[in-house]
Design a protein around this motif. Sequence first.
Motif, PDB file in Angstrom:
ATOM      1  N   ALA A  80       0.779  -1.190  -0.001  1.00 24.65           N
ATOM      2  CA  ALA A  80       0.169   0.063  -0.131  1.00 24.65           C
ATOM      3  C   ALA A  80       0.748   1.177  -0.107  1.00 24.65           C
ATOM      4  N   ASP A  81       1.929   1.164   0.220  1.00 26.48           N
ATOM      5  CA  ASP A  81       3.107   2.260   0.292  1.00 26.48           C
ATOM      6  C   ASP A  81       3.719   2.252  -1.016  1.00 26.48           C
ATOM      7  N   PRO A  82       3.529   3.119  -2.240  1.00 22.72           N
ATOM      8  CA  PRO A  82       4.153   3.365  -3.206  1.00 22.72           C
ATOM      9  C   PRO A  82       5.349   3.134  -3.540  1.00 22.72           C
ATOM     10  N   ALA A  83       6.320   3.620  -2.128  1.00 23.16           N
ATOM     11  CA  ALA A  83       7.503   3.475  -2.299  1.00 23.16           C
ATOM     12  C   ALA A  83       8.203   2.122  -1.885  1.00 23.16           C
ATOM     13  N   LEU A  84       7.438   1.319  -1.175  1.00 20.79           N
ATOM     14  CA  LEU A  84       7.865   0.110  -0.681  1.00 20.79           C
ATOM     15  C   LEU A  84       7.220  -0.830  -1.658  1.00 20.79           C
ATOM     16  N   ALA A  85       6.323  -0.605  -2.484  1.00 17.71           N
ATOM     17  CA  ALA A  85       5.680  -1.741  -3.080  1.00 17.71           C
ATOM     18  C   ALA A  85       6.748  -2.395  -4.139  1.00 17.71           C
ATOM     19  N   PRO A  86       7.628  -1.766  -4.780  1.00 14.69           N
ATOM     20  CA  PRO A  86       8.472  -2.371  -5.784  1.00 14.69           C
ATOM     21  C   PRO A  86       9.393  -3.359  -4.894  1.00 14.69           C
ATOM     22  N   LEU A  87       9.954  -3.020  -3.926  1.00 16.50           N
ATOM     23  CA  LEU A  87      10.689  -3.847  -2.792  1.00 16.50           C
ATOM     24  C   LEU A  87       9.850  -5.252  -2.695  1.00 16.50           C
ATOM     25  N   VAL A  88       8.491  -5.102  -2.364  1.00 12.11           N
ATOM     26  CA  VAL A  88       7.944  -6.412  -2.202  1.00 12.11           C
ATOM     27  C   VAL A  88       7.567  -7.052  -3.222  1.00 12.11           C
TER      28      VAL A  88
ATOM     29  N   MET B 291      13.148  -6.160   6.609  1.00 10.07           N
ATOM     30  CA  MET B 291      13.918  -6.956   5.750  1.00 10.07           C
ATOM     31  C   MET B 291      13.755  -6.466   4.285  1.00 10.07           C
ATOM     32  N   HIS B 292      12.733  -6.075   3.854  1.00  8.89           N
ATOM     33  CA  HIS B 292      12.945  -5.501   2.537  1.00  8.89           C
ATOM     34  C   HIS B 292      13.877  -4.258   2.365  1.00  8.89           C
ATOM     35  N   LEU B 293      13.811  -3.625   3.451  1.00  3.43           N
ATOM     36  CA  LEU B 293      14.670  -2.129   3.521  1.00  3.43           C
ATOM     37  C   LEU B 293      16.312  -2.640   3.329  1.00  3.43           C
ATOM     38  N   TRP B 294      16.718  -3.855   4.341  1.00  2.00           N
ATOM     39  CA  TRP B 294      17.974  -4.365   4.303  1.00  2.00           C
ATOM     40  C   TRP B 294      18.296  -4.993   3.164  1.00  2.00           C
ATOM     41  N   GLY B 295      17.297  -5.710   2.376  1.00  2.00           N
ATOM     42  CA  GLY B 295      17.703  -6.386   1.174  1.00  2.00           C
ATOM     43  C   GLY B 295      17.690  -5.442   0.119  1.00  2.00           C
ATOM     44  N   SER B 296      17.266  -4.137  -0.145  1.00  2.83           N
ATOM     45  CA  SER B 296      17.346  -3.236  -1.141  1.00  2.83           C
ATOM     46  C   SER B 296      18.714  -2.697  -1.271  1.00  2.83           C
TER      47      SER B 296
END
Length: 500
Positions: free
Chosen positions: A298-306, A476-481
């Motif tokens: 639902a967060d457009p900035a986080l969506a690509p990582l997900v 986890m997504h932020l670290w993975g990015s």
Amino acid sequence: MHTDTEACYRAVKSRDRRFDGVFVTAVHTTGIYCRPSCPARTPGFANVSFFPTSAAAQAAGFRACKRCLPDATPGSPEWDLRADVAGRAMRLTADGVVDREGVPGLAARLGYSPRQLGRILTAELGAGPLALARARRAQIARVLIETTDLGLADVAFAAGFASVRQFNDTVREVYAASPSELRGRRRHGVGAAGEIRLRLAVRTPFAGRALLAFLATRAVAGIETAGPDWYARTLSLPHGPGTVHLVLADAPEPGQVVQVPATFHLTDVRDVSAAVERVRRLLDADCDPVAVDDALSADPALAPLVRSVPGLRVPGHVDGLELAVRAVLGQQVTVGAARALASRLVADRGALLPPALAQDGLTHLFPAAEAIAETPMTGMPASRARTITGLAAAIGNGEVALDRSADRDGVRRALLALPGIGPWTAGYIAMRALADPDVFLPTDAGVKAALTSMSRSPERPTDPDSWSPWRSYALMHLWGSLGGPALGPATGPAEKKEMI
């Protein structure tokens, strides 16, 4: 959810696999209970009831469906999300505490009398602690009967039953078949002598490769090892040491249930239940990845990582003490340096595995709290060595409980009261050792770098508080990015209390 009968019935009509393990459907006309995705003809609404657990359905007089095997599902994600008495009791029951310590032991760990605990669990889950433990024993027994070559008497005691007669009666009542009849229907191959080969159910999507990369990057020599598609480690269990070998692969298709192959070698078969539960924690097996991914997308900035890593898990751990000590060792150093320090600690103070278990490069158990607390470590700042010694002593004497029985907020407060333990370390321990799904570490260097990078994109991230209650997965997504899920937190910040 089981109290919303209309929503439950819609899930049953659509055979929605996402709800397998969340509730069971009891059919009054047949006397059986099923998982929501059971392929049998959908019963009429007037003929069904919904229960939060298999134990509740069994207590109401229903037996398990032979077609859909409702106990062969991941557990409800509610038990990881909930930090109340019912959630903590479910986690401890799955670990076999009732079998080892009885209901009084379970109640004492939770700070209640047995009678109070029984009332709470019956009100919340539809079954008391004995019924919950009985359902768990029946499930473990069925799996062992159908997937191993253990004698039926050995299966009975491995599953936690007090007698073979109790085992026979329970299996017949729950599955409408004798243990011998279940063994005749075995579906999987049997392992070699001394092996227990099981399949651990997880919901999809499942980012198994990312989980493997995270664990392999941090594998400590002697207690962990990994290969191209597998991970193995040692286990400190109630009745003796053991090992597990896992095969991890991606399963990107959402809304399904897949099985992770797991091969156990145990000193004592009574530890099957505890071993399975602890490895399921490591895999974050009860997570509902569809709900998590939908919320974070639902967060457009986080969506690509997900979207790039669907079904990313928060790696749990099999031993709270080990995770806590390794978290402190990782303060202000690289992952490689932390591994080297942990490997030296294992080689110096860890107990050797019995020769029959020493394989795949596994040689030791992680040291016990007493062994760590006896003598400060060398090769690091004296303040950090004192922190590790004090932490091990606090865990060893029960001042800090990291077995998922304690209140999460209480554990955090106890950790923060120890010199050298600050918010980052306490939060990281809560995320992995206590399975807290809503941890955010704003002071983490990797998180700061990831958020800074995201702020330069057209879609700026919203307030991280909006990611609640799934901020651990966002971490986890932020670290993975920063370079792939294998990286994770490169270093922990210096904790101010470390200098005290």
